[in-house]
Design a protein around this motif. Structure first.
Motif, PDB file in Angstrom:
ATOM      1  N   LEU A 481       0.821  -1.221   0.000  1.00 49.57           N
ATOM      2  CA  LEU A 481       0.000   0.000   0.000  1.00 49.57           C
ATOM      3  C   LEU A 481       0.856   1.272   0.000  1.00 49.57           C
ATOM      4  CD1 LEU A 481      -2.855  -1.074   2.459  1.00 49.57           C
ATOM      5  CD2 LEU A 481      -2.945  -0.904  -0.030  1.00 49.57           C
ATOM      6  N   LYS A 482       2.158   1.075  -0.048  1.00 55.19           N
ATOM      7  CA  LYS A 482       3.074   2.217  -0.040  1.00 55.19           C
ATOM      8  C   LYS A 482       2.798   3.130  -1.240  1.00 55.19           C
ATOM      9  CE  LYS A 482       7.272   1.704   2.205  1.00 55.19           C
ATOM     10  NZ  LYS A 482       8.436   0.840   2.324  1.00 55.19           N
ATOM     11  N   GLY A 483       2.716   4.427  -0.991  1.00 57.22           N
ATOM     12  CA  GLY A 483       2.544   5.388  -2.083  1.00 57.22           C
ATOM     13  C   GLY A 483       1.130   5.486  -2.625  1.00 57.22           C
ATOM     14  N   LYS A 484       0.195   4.697  -2.086  1.00 57.98           N
ATOM     15  CA  LYS A 484      -1.189   4.724  -2.618  1.00 57.98           C
ATOM     16  C   LYS A 484      -2.011   5.833  -1.958  1.00 57.98           C
ATOM     17  CE  LYS A 484      -0.704   0.719  -4.925  1.00 57.98           C
ATOM     18  NZ  LYS A 484      -0.637   0.654  -6.381  1.00 57.98           N
ATOM     19  N   GLU A 485      -1.540   6.317  -0.843  1.00 57.27           N
ATOM     20  CA  GLU A 485      -2.201   7.418  -0.139  1.00 57.27           C
ATOM     21  C   GLU A 485      -3.689   7.195   0.077  1.00 57.27           C
ATOM     22  OE1 GLU A 485      -1.076  10.662  -2.667  1.00 57.27           O
ATOM     23  OE2 GLU A 485       0.631  11.154  -1.392  1.00 57.27           O
ATOM     24  N   LEU A 486      -4.011   6.086   0.715  1.00 61.13           N
ATOM     25  CA  LEU A 486      -5.420   5.829   1.020  1.00 61.13           C
ATOM     26  C   LEU A 486      -5.915   6.851   2.042  1.00 61.13           C
ATOM     27  CD1 LEU A 486      -5.633   1.929   1.192  1.00 61.13           C
ATOM     28  CD2 LEU A 486      -5.861   3.466  -0.761  1.00 61.13           C
ATOM     29  N   SER A 487      -7.185   7.180   1.929  1.00 58.57           N
ATOM     30  CA  SER A 487      -7.769   8.165   2.846  1.00 58.57           C
ATOM     31  C   SER A 487      -8.145   7.497   4.168  1.00 58.57           C
ATOM     32  CB  SER A 487      -9.018   8.766   2.199  1.00 58.57           C
ATOM     33  OG  SER A 487      -9.793   9.432   3.168  1.00 58.57           O
ATOM     34  N   VAL A 488      -7.783   8.131   5.291  1.00 64.52           N
ATOM     35  CA  VAL A 488      -8.157   7.582   6.602  1.00 64.52           C
ATOM     36  C   VAL A 488      -9.643   7.800   6.879  1.00 64.52           C
ATOM     37  CG1 VAL A 488      -5.866   7.863   7.611  1.00 64.52           C
ATOM     38  CG2 VAL A 488      -7.553   9.711   7.837  1.00 64.52           C
ATOM     39  N   GLY A 489     -10.289   8.627   6.051  1.00 64.66           N
ATOM     40  CA  GLY A 489     -11.702   8.922   6.249  1.00 64.66           C
ATOM     41  C   GLY A 489     -11.884  10.037   7.261  1.00 64.66           C
ATOM     42  N   GLU A 490     -12.800  10.943   6.941  1.00 69.51           N
ATOM     43  CA  GLU A 490     -13.092  12.036   7.883  1.00 69.51           C
ATOM     44  C   GLU A 490     -14.529  11.890   8.345  1.00 69.51           C
ATOM     45  OE1 GLU A 490     -12.280  15.829   5.877  1.00 69.51           O
ATOM     46  OE2 GLU A 490     -10.766  14.749   4.712  1.00 69.51           O
ATOM     47  N   ASP A 491     -14.742  12.012   9.648  1.00 69.21           N
ATOM     48  CA  ASP A 491     -16.115  11.997  10.160  1.00 69.21           C
ATOM     49  C   ASP A 491     -16.792  13.324   9.830  1.00 69.21           C
ATOM     50  OD1 ASP A 491     -16.407   9.720  12.497  1.00 69.21           O
ATOM     51  OD2 ASP A 491     -14.350  10.461  12.329  1.00 69.21           O
ATOM     52  N   PHE A 492     -18.073  13.252   9.470  1.00 71.82           N
ATOM     53  CA  PHE A 492     -18.864  14.491   9.516  1.00 71.82           C
ATOM     54  C   PHE A 492     -20.165  14.184  10.235  1.00 71.82           C
ATOM     55  CE2 PHE A 492     -22.176  14.179   6.088  1.00 71.82           C
ATOM     56  CZ  PHE A 492     -21.758  13.006   5.470  1.00 71.82           C
ATOM     57  N   TRP A 493     -20.661  15.170  10.948  1.00 69.17           N
ATOM     58  CA  TRP A 493     -21.881  15.007  11.741  1.00 69.17           C
ATOM     59  C   TRP A 493     -22.876  16.074  11.329  1.00 69.17           C
ATOM     60  CZ3 TRP A 493     -22.818  11.256  15.495  1.00 69.17           C
ATOM     61  CH2 TRP A 493     -21.713  10.474  15.881  1.00 69.17           C
ATOM     62  N   PHE A 494     -24.132  15.708  11.290  1.00 67.71           N
ATOM     63  CA  PHE A 494     -25.171  16.684  10.970  1.00 67.71           C
ATOM     64  C   PHE A 494     -26.452  16.278  11.680  1.00 67.71           C
ATOM     65  CE2 PHE A 494     -27.397  13.812   8.072  1.00 67.71           C
ATOM     66  CZ  PHE A 494     -26.393  12.931   7.708  1.00 67.71           C
ATOM     67  N   LYS A 495     -27.409  17.190  11.701  1.00 68.43           N
ATOM     68  CA  LYS A 495     -28.703  16.891  12.318  1.00 68.43           C
ATOM     69  C   LYS A 495     -29.595  16.209  11.287  1.00 68.43           C
ATOM     70  CE  LYS A 495     -28.277  18.741  16.449  1.00 68.43           C
ATOM     71  NZ  LYS A 495     -28.285  17.868  17.638  1.00 68.43           N
ATOM     72  N   GLY A 496     -30.076  15.019  11.621  1.00 67.79           N
ATOM     73  CA  GLY A 496     -30.929  14.275  10.706  1.00 67.79           C
ATOM     74  C   GLY A 496     -32.391  14.367  11.107  1.00 67.79           C
ATOM     75  N   ALA A 497     -33.160  13.335  10.727  1.00 66.98           N
ATOM     76  CA  ALA A 497     -34.592  13.294  11.061  1.00 66.98           C
ATOM     77  C   ALA A 497     -34.751  13.379  12.576  1.00 66.98           C
ATOM     78  CB  ALA A 497     -35.200  12.005  10.536  1.00 66.98           C
TER      79      ALA A 497
END
Ligand SMILES: *[C@@H]1O[C@H](CO)[C@@H](O)[C@H](O)[C@H]1NC(C)=O
Ligand SMILES: *[C@@H]1O[C@H](CO)[C@@H](O)[C@H](O)[C@H]1NC(C)=O
Ligand SMILES: *[C@@H]1O[C@H](CO)[C@@H](O)[C@H](O)[C@H]1NC(C)=O
Length: 756
Positions: A481-497
């Motif tokens: 996986l070296k050099g592939k720069e996978l995204s660690v993922g970012e949390d986002f939060w919002f108000k739902g139903a």
């Protein structure tokens, strides 16, 4: 529809990539994935090694790790077993095995290996490990294995799920005919094959389950002697005892049960089975009982559950065998109810619930070596974390709600990132886990300093923090996986139903540059279940990073129905499939478009499987949601909910989520409201349908029906059928084809930026 989240490992794949079918394919045959040394392409995903879960020996100084790696060039899935010495260099060695089967520990230095032999026999070998730890001149250490010693053969070639008791018994599972006798299986198999017809006849459910038609055999547990004499010679017995003989029990529980469904101590075996009272009504009940039985099979199995529970997972015994624990759901007929830890004191015959007041669902359990603490995994806010709780003194009588002081009520988190599994307690205040994340498949981790933590917890009721050591033992995927720069993922939060807080993940596309207006197409991924979640976890099937690496701004939300955010959010989807989740997703979508001007909303697409496929069909019929998707992908989704309520195999699931059987009043009302097939006249978006013919949960006619609706209305559509796949696409070649069809479809509609 909850499933074990990790895909089945090591399914060998010999099927070549299907060549392109006929005329429908003419438009875009030149489509190619983005690939290259810095791109993690779908092919890289399929070929990346798949480490399993590590298993340490009793002494806790070695760990075994199963591993498999597919190669398109060789059209071969190579399986191996790695061994890493804990506490030395931790360097993993690949065992020199010609053929690879299931491996497990017999003693601290002896591994048992069960592998199919020349004449389709299943043979068991003992393999001694000789390890020379590193010294100054040889810093890596040396591992040698003596040649495997053949101990014997099993009467069938389907024995599996091995657990060894240090008292000299091997416990395993196998499927047997109603006589329960392993020795007659071969002859009865031949007679069955030779019965002169292929008809299958049923008087009761299940007629089929997950991906197979139910046959005349049932799972059972067996024990057989496997002992070592004083000069280290092993003897494998030939007296196989069916531990469930004379009962209506079957364990492990189909279709996903394995070694998690039973545990062994020196003298006992604890197991879970579907409640035999529902023998003929399995399809609409989930209740499981827990029993304990002598490992020799003598005497009667003793029930440990109360009789009013729902499903059970992961029964375990402590080392002293004076306590048992398991995960218990309250409600029969619901598989996504909150799992609670139940402790059973085998001396006092008292059962009590430990986590009655904790709003999370533990996933697997392990007693500490001394037996006074319990370690467990549980999903929390889209991570699968590791926790510990002390075990309180046994109350005077059985209770589901014991009066407990603070320290017993608040599990102490130990590992809070990624997705942990395979938790195992070791001596000297250590535990072993395997952990993956959005950026890497499993690796093995050793956690130490837990003796100090346990002391700290015991001392008082004050809150305690873990500050021990978490050491990474293996790095199986680092190089690839070296050099592939996978995204660690970012949390986002919002108000739902109903103003609930809803979480989602963002994975920014490869080559992301902040401030570039309308530069990136966007994909919404919708998870299945619906009682499931996008978690910080590796996946070989729906891997959000693969979408990001193909250039899509990737959004994966956890709307109403999702797990890991508390039981209220999970429960809130029942009876409301077409309701709150879509309020959530519209609000989350708006949040993304408002916050990321880099996203090109004119190049939006969405994809989902299972309930996520229901969601795709539902969004098709509701243009007023204004998502503006230019193309959709529905994998093994629900098209006609009413028909699905009749045709699915696990009927309890529909009955729970639709508040009744498809002909019951409340259910009928809900179906009028929330059945996607009622809204096909509003469909207009190009849609790709993918379905596995062996999907008996959501049979292939769900995909075919939706295809017919699209075709008759002249909406661009394509149907991809995998005749040999179930609810999941597992075959390596099929997996690559799946990705090809999905990205080709999206590319056709949003691949090119429209000139403005
Ligand atoms: C397999 O079967 C053949 C034919 O019966 C026999 O010659 C051979 O020795 C067997 N191999 C093993 C390992 O038992
Ligand atoms: C170090 O290990 C190597 C390899 O096992 C061995 O040949 C050598 O004798 C050892 N040296 C010392 C100083 O123990
Ligand atoms: C199992 O079947 C074998 C072979 O027919 C027979 O010899 C044996 O007695 C049976 N065992 C039991 C426990 O019935």
């Amino acid at each position: 529809m909850r499933f074990p989240l990790l895909s089945v490992l090591g399914l060998s794949s010999q099927v070549p990539l299907q060549s392109s079918p006929g005329p429908a394919m003419s438009t875009q045959d030149s489509f190619q994935f983005k690939q290259g040394p810095d791109v993690f392409s779908p092919k890289d995903l399929v070929e990346l090694g798949r480490p399993g879960v590590g298993a340490a020996n009793q002494a806790g100084d070695f760990v075994l790790i199963p591993y498999s790696k597919y190669s398109f060039k060789e059209k071969k899935n190579k399986k191996s077993i790695f061994l890493a010495p804990l506490g030395y260099t931790n360097k993993p060695y690949e065992l020199p095995l010609e053929k690879v089967g299931e491996a497990f520990w017999l003693t601290g230095k002896t591994i048992a290996h069960v592998v199919e032999g020349e004449n389709k026999t299943l043979d068991i070998y003992a393999l001694n490990v000789v390890y020379v730890p590193p010294n100054e001149s040889d810093s890596a250490g040396i591992l040698n294995t003596e040649s495997p010693v053949h101990l014997g053969s099993f009467p069938t070639n389907s024995a599996t799920n091995f657990r060894y008791s240090t008292d000299g018994y091997l416990v395993f599972s196998d499927s047997v005919y109603p006589d329960g006798n392993l020795s007659t299986v071969k002859a009865q198999d031949e007679a069955w094959e030779d019965r002169g017809t292929t008809a299958l006849v049923y008087d009761h459910t299940y007629e089929r389950h997950w991906d197979h038609w139910v046959g005349p055999k049932d799972q059972s547990l067996f024990s057989v002697k496997l002992t070592q004499d004083p000069d280290h010679k092993w003897t494998f017995g030939n007296d196989y005892v069916n531990l469930l003989a004379g009962t209506d029990h079957s364990s492990p529980v189909e279709p996903f049960g394995g070694t998690d469904d039973f545990d062994v101590s020196k003298q006992s075996v604890i197991y879970t089975t579907l409640d035999p009272a529902f023998k003929h009504e399995r399809a609409w009940h989930t209740r499981q009982n827990v029993y304990i039985v002598d490992i020799t099979g003598s005497g009667k199995a003793r029930e440990l559950t109360s009789g009013s529970q729902g499903a059970i997972h992961g029964p375990v015994l402590n080392e002293k065998a004076d306590k048992a624990a398991w995960l218990e759901l309250d409600e029969d007929g619901y598989e996504s109810d909150r799992a609670k830890i139940v402790i059973y004191d085998l001396k006092k015959n008292v059962r009590f619930t430990l986590t009655q007041k904790w709003d999370r669902s533990p996933g697997s359990l392990a007693f500490s070596k001394e037996g006074d603490f319990i370690y467990f995994t549980a999903s929390d806010n889209a991570r699968v974390k590791v926790y510990v709780l002390p075990i309180p003194p046994t109350p005077a009588k059985s209770t589901t709600d014991p009066d407990l002081s603070q320290k017993y009520l608040h599990p102490v988190p130990i590992v809070e990132d990624g997705a942990s599994s395979g938790i195992q307690a070791l001596y000297y205040g250590r535990i072993l886990i395997s952990k993956s994340s959005l950026t890497t498949p499993n690796d093995v981790f050793l956690i130490s300093g837990l003796d100090a933590l346990e002391k700290e917890i015991s001392k008082s009721d004050a809150p305690v923090k873990f500050d021990g050591k978490i050491e990474q033992i293996t790095k199986f995927s680092e190089e690839d996986l070296k050099g592939k720069e996978l995204s660690v993922g970012e949390d986002f939060w919002f108000k739902g139903a109903e103003d609930r807080d809803i979480q989602g993940w963002i994975l920014k596309p490869k080559g992301w540059k902040e401030g570039q207006k309308k530069a990136y197409p966007i994909v919404l991924l919708i998870h299945g279940g619906p009682q499931g979640a996008w978690e910080d976890q590796w996946s070989t099937r729906w891997n959000p990073n693969v979408f990001a690496q193909q250039g899509y701004f990737t959004v994966a939300m956890n709307p109403t129905g999702s797990t890991s955010f508390g039981q209220a959010l999970t429960d809130a989807i029942a009876g409301d499939w077409g309701g709150k989740p879509f309020v959530d997703m519209q609000k989350g979508w708006k949040y993304i478009l408002d916050h990321f001007p880099e996203v090109d909303a004119d190049r939006a697409v969405a994809a989902g499987a299972s309930w996520g496929g229901y969601a795709i069909n539902w969004i098709q019929g509701h243009p007023e949601y204004n998502f503006g998707f230019k193309a959709l992908v529905c994998h093994d989704g629900v098209f006609d909910s009413t028909y699905n309520g009749f045709s699915t195999e696990e009927l309890f699931f529909f009955n729970h989520d639709w508040h009744g059987r498809p002909w019951d009043e409340e259910s009928k009302e809900l179906l009028k409201k929330f059945n996607p097939s009622n809204f096909v006249h509003k469909w207009s978006t190009p849609q790709l349908l993918i379905h596995g013919s062996k999907d008996y949960r959501l049979p292939e006619t769900e995909g075919i029906g939706a295809f017919h609706a699209l075709q008759q209305q002249g909406i661009p559509s394509r149907l991809v059928i995998f005749p040999d796949e179930n609810h999941w696409v597992l075959n390596h070649g099929n997996s690559l084809k799946w990705h090809y069809e999905v990205f080709r479809w999206f590319n056709q509609f949003v691949g090119e930026k429209k000139s403005e």
